[in-house]
Design a protein around this motif. Structure first.
Motif, mmCIF file in Angstrom:
data_model
loop_
_atom_site.group_PDB
_atom_site.id
_atom_site.type_symbol
_atom_site.label_atom_id
_atom_site.label_comp_id
_atom_site.label_asym_id
_atom_site.label_seq_id
_atom_site.Cartn_x
_atom_site.Cartn_y
_atom_site.Cartn_z
ATOM 1 N N GLY A 138 0.803 -1.216 0.000
ATOM 2 C CA GLY A 138 0.000 0.000 0.000
ATOM 3 C C GLY A 138 0.832 1.261 0.000
ATOM 4 N N ASN A 139 2.078 1.163 0.430
ATOM 5 C CA ASN A 139 3.012 2.291 0.359
ATOM 6 C C ASN A 139 3.859 2.188 -0.897
ATOM 7 O OD1 ASN A 139 2.251 3.423 2.884
ATOM 8 N ND2 ASN A 139 3.535 1.930 3.949
ATOM 9 N N LEU A 140 4.067 3.300 -1.569
ATOM 10 C CA LEU A 140 4.837 3.302 -2.806
ATOM 11 C C LEU A 140 6.290 2.909 -2.565
ATOM 12 C CD1 LEU A 140 3.506 6.627 -4.366
ATOM 13 C CD2 LEU A 140 2.912 4.317 -5.089
ATOM 14 N N TYR A 141 6.887 2.282 -3.573
ATOM 15 C CA TYR A 141 8.320 1.986 -3.504
ATOM 16 C C TYR A 141 9.087 3.288 -3.747
ATOM 17 C CZ TYR A 141 7.172 -2.982 -3.699
ATOM 18 O OH TYR A 141 6.679 -4.229 -3.408
ATOM 19 N N GLY A 142 9.941 3.646 -2.793
ATOM 20 C CA GLY A 142 10.741 4.861 -2.945
ATOM 21 C C GLY A 142 12.050 4.577 -3.650
ATOM 22 N N GLU A 143 12.836 3.628 -3.087
ATOM 23 C CA GLU A 143 14.115 3.246 -3.691
ATOM 24 C C GLU A 143 14.152 1.732 -3.879
ATOM 25 O OE1 GLU A 143 17.475 4.621 -1.520
ATOM 26 O OE2 GLU A 143 16.927 6.745 -1.668
ATOM 27 N N ILE A 144 14.444 1.333 -5.104
ATOM 28 C CA ILE A 144 14.642 -0.081 -5.428
ATOM 29 C C ILE A 144 16.084 -0.226 -5.894
ATOM 30 C CG2 ILE A 144 13.942 -2.007 -6.907
ATOM 31 C CD1 ILE A 144 11.216 -0.559 -7.221
ATOM 32 N N LYS A 158 6.269 8.312 -10.092
ATOM 33 C CA LYS A 158 7.306 9.149 -10.687
ATOM 34 C C LYS A 158 8.386 9.505 -9.662
ATOM 35 C CE LYS A 158 4.570 13.348 -9.951
ATOM 36 N NZ LYS A 158 3.883 14.495 -10.634
ATOM 37 N N GLY A 159 8.104 9.276 -8.378
ATOM 38 C CA GLY A 159 9.096 9.504 -7.345
ATOM 39 C C GLY A 159 9.933 8.285 -7.027
ATOM 40 N N THR A 160 9.638 7.151 -7.655
ATOM 41 C CA THR A 160 10.389 5.917 -7.423
ATOM 42 C C THR A 160 11.751 5.990 -8.111
ATOM 43 O OG1 THR A 160 8.349 4.615 -7.300
ATOM 44 C CG2 THR A 160 10.394 3.413 -7.717
ATOM 45 N N LYS A 161 12.797 5.558 -7.399
ATOM 46 C CA LYS A 161 14.142 5.475 -7.971
ATOM 47 C C LYS A 161 14.548 4.007 -8.072
ATOM 48 C CE LYS A 161 15.934 9.842 -6.101
ATOM 49 N NZ LYS A 161 16.986 10.426 -5.239
ATOM 50 N N VAL A 162 14.862 3.555 -9.280
ATOM 51 C CA VAL A 162 15.404 2.210 -9.482
ATOM 52 C C VAL A 162 16.898 2.380 -9.705
ATOM 53 C CG1 VAL A 162 15.280 0.088 -10.827
ATOM 54 C CG2 VAL A 162 13.229 1.492 -10.532
ATOM 55 N N ILE A 163 17.706 1.984 -8.717
ATOM 56 C CA ILE A 163 19.140 2.275 -8.730
ATOM 57 C C ILE A 163 19.917 0.979 -8.964
ATOM 58 C CG2 ILE A 163 21.060 3.256 -7.431
ATOM 59 C CD1 ILE A 163 18.857 4.701 -5.715
ATOM 60 N N PHE A 164 20.663 0.927 -10.064
ATOM 61 C CA PHE A 164 21.491 -0.233 -10.376
ATOM 62 C C PHE A 164 22.914 0.013 -9.880
ATOM 63 C CE2 PHE A 164 17.995 -1.036 -13.231
ATOM 64 C CZ PHE A 164 17.939 -2.423 -13.305
ATOM 65 N N HIS A 165 23.431 -0.939 -9.120
ATOM 66 C CA HIS A 165 24.811 -0.898 -8.648
ATOM 67 C C HIS A 165 25.587 -1.923 -9.465
ATOM 68 C CE1 HIS A 165 23.623 1.570 -5.176
ATOM 69 N NE2 HIS A 165 22.527 0.822 -5.181
ATOM 70 N N SER A 166 26.407 -1.422 -10.376
ATOM 71 C CA SER A 166 26.997 -2.303 -11.369
ATOM 72 C C SER A 166 28.297 -1.708 -11.883
ATOM 73 C CB SER A 166 25.988 -2.506 -12.511
ATOM 74 O OG SER A 166 26.320 -3.598 -13.300
ATOM 75 N N GLU A 167 28.769 -2.236 -13.017
ATOM 76 C CA GLU A 167 30.001 -1.762 -13.634
ATOM 77 C C GLU A 167 29.699 -0.985 -14.906
ATOM 78 O OE1 GLU A 167 29.452 -5.009 -12.913
ATOM 79 O OE2 GLU A 167 31.152 -5.863 -11.827
ATOM 80 N N ALA A 168 29.806 0.332 -14.826
ATOM 81 C CA ALA A 168 29.706 1.211 -15.998
ATOM 82 C C ALA A 168 28.395 1.071 -16.760
ATOM 83 C CB ALA A 168 30.893 0.953 -16.937
#
Length: 363
Positions: A106-112, A158-168
């Motif tokens: 029920g709560n939006l995903y903020g950071e994925i 639109k406030g959700t951040k999908v952050i990839f931790h990777s190489e370049a």
């Protein structure tokens, strides 16, 4: 005399009548103003700003380390220390999307956060579908088009951040665009990745970014560190701060900002079946003959151009099994990593701030 009186009376009458019209004209604006004021008073509304609630950041650890690396293990420890929700054993985009749909509260995903290996030549270590192809622009676009990849039903804004931790990954513009398309739910989120290499578990920082530099040689046929250091210096003449020979001999950061080298390999394999072919199977007895044959074949030549690595940097071999011709190539990649450090004050790594557009690309 009476005519004169009649004329005067007529003129007075006209003046009185005109005075009435003037009087009416003076009152009309006042009346209109009152109506407008009433309308303004009646149409006043109170705007209530709706408060948006985001759930705690969630992190997906999408791989298992080899015996020589601790990328995933170190990333897991880093995010647990930050008290983020960590999800293990999600090795594909399909599993990530299923988890997000199932666990929406029920709560939006903020950071994925998605921790996933990546290199510029082979794509991501993350699978598209369970036991399917690795995530590339082509495989992910195909899964989206065919509808085999689950869609995100709720929780994405639109406030959700999908952050990839990777190489370049941030330099791979087309893949970044496709990843954003995959994560679109009711609204379009922000997909974020760095053009630098994400490093976890360092001796001096638990998480920092490093700039990569590459040099290649045929697998198990190294020309030696002296020749490689000269080659990489010619390739990156603008980089004056790195002692390339030292960096190629370093396997870890000895002090903050010390360049060091990682090693990995890229394999290439083709199989050609001549069972029902009118063409004669070529006899490729040397690496030079294999490279000549690849350059003469338009499809193979185009496939190798995507790697942007010279053919002679691969070790080439060909074998024949029945009516099948098998060609294999393999190149060793040495990646020199230069940690990003602050340009002033104490010697420290630059903080990996996802809001900093110099450090991260956003789609």
């Amino acid at each position: 005399m009476r005519k004169g009186i009649v004329k005067v009376s007529a003129v007075m009458g006209l003046l009185l009548l005109a005075g009435q019209f003037v009087s009416c004209d003076k009152k009309a604006p006042v009346k209109t103003n009152e109506v407008i004021a009433d309308n303004i008073e009646n149409t006043e509304t109170t705007t209530v700003k709706e408060e948006i609630f985001y759930r705690k950041p969630v992190v997906f650890i999408t791989g298992i380390d080899s015996s020589e690396k601790n990328f995933y293990k170190s990333a897991r420890s880093y995010f647990i220390d930050k008290q983020f929700e960590v999800v293990d054993h999600a090795y594909s985009m399909q599993e990530i999307f299923n988890w997000l749909n199932k666990n929406y509260d029920g709560n939006l995903y903020g950071e994925i956060h998605i921790v996933a290996s990546h290199n510029p030549w082979e794509g991501m270590g993350l699978e598209t579908l369970v036991k399917g192809d690795k995530v590339t622009t082509e495989s992910l676009r195909k899964a989206i088009t065919l509808g085999t990849l689950p869609s995100l039903k709720e929780g994405i804004s639109k406030g959700t951040k999908v952050i990839f931790h990777s190489e370049a990954l941030g330099d791979n513009v087309e893949l970044m665009k496709t990843l954003k398309d995959a994560f679109v739910g009711d609204e379009v989120p922000n997909v974020i990745a760095s053009p630098y290499v994400a490093v976890f578990g360092g001796e001096f920082s638990s998480h920092y970014l490093a700039k990569p530099y590459y040099v290649f040689f045929p697998y198990s046929q190294s020309p030696g560190k002296v020749d490689l250091s000269k080659e990489i210096a010619r390739k990156y003449p603008e980089e004056k701060d790195i002692d390339w020979y030292d960096a190629l001999n370093n396997v870890k950061e000895r002090y903050v900002g010390d360049p060091y080298t990682n090693r990995f390999s890229i394999p290439v394999k083709w199989e050609f079946d001549y069972t029902n072919s009118d063409d004669e199977m070529p006899k490729l007895k040397s690496p030079e003959a294999i490279m000549d044959w690849i350059e003469q074949d338009e499809k193979l030549s185009q496939a190798m151009k995507k790697y942007n690595i010279p053919l002679e940097k691969f070790r080439w071999r060909s074998t024949v099994k029945g009516n099948k011709l098998i060609i294999k190539g393999k190149v060793t990649v040495l990646c020199v990593l230069k940690p990003l450090i602050k340009p002033y004050g104490d010697l420290q790594h630059v903080e990996p701030d996802t809001e900093n557009l110099r450090l991260y690309a956003m789609k």
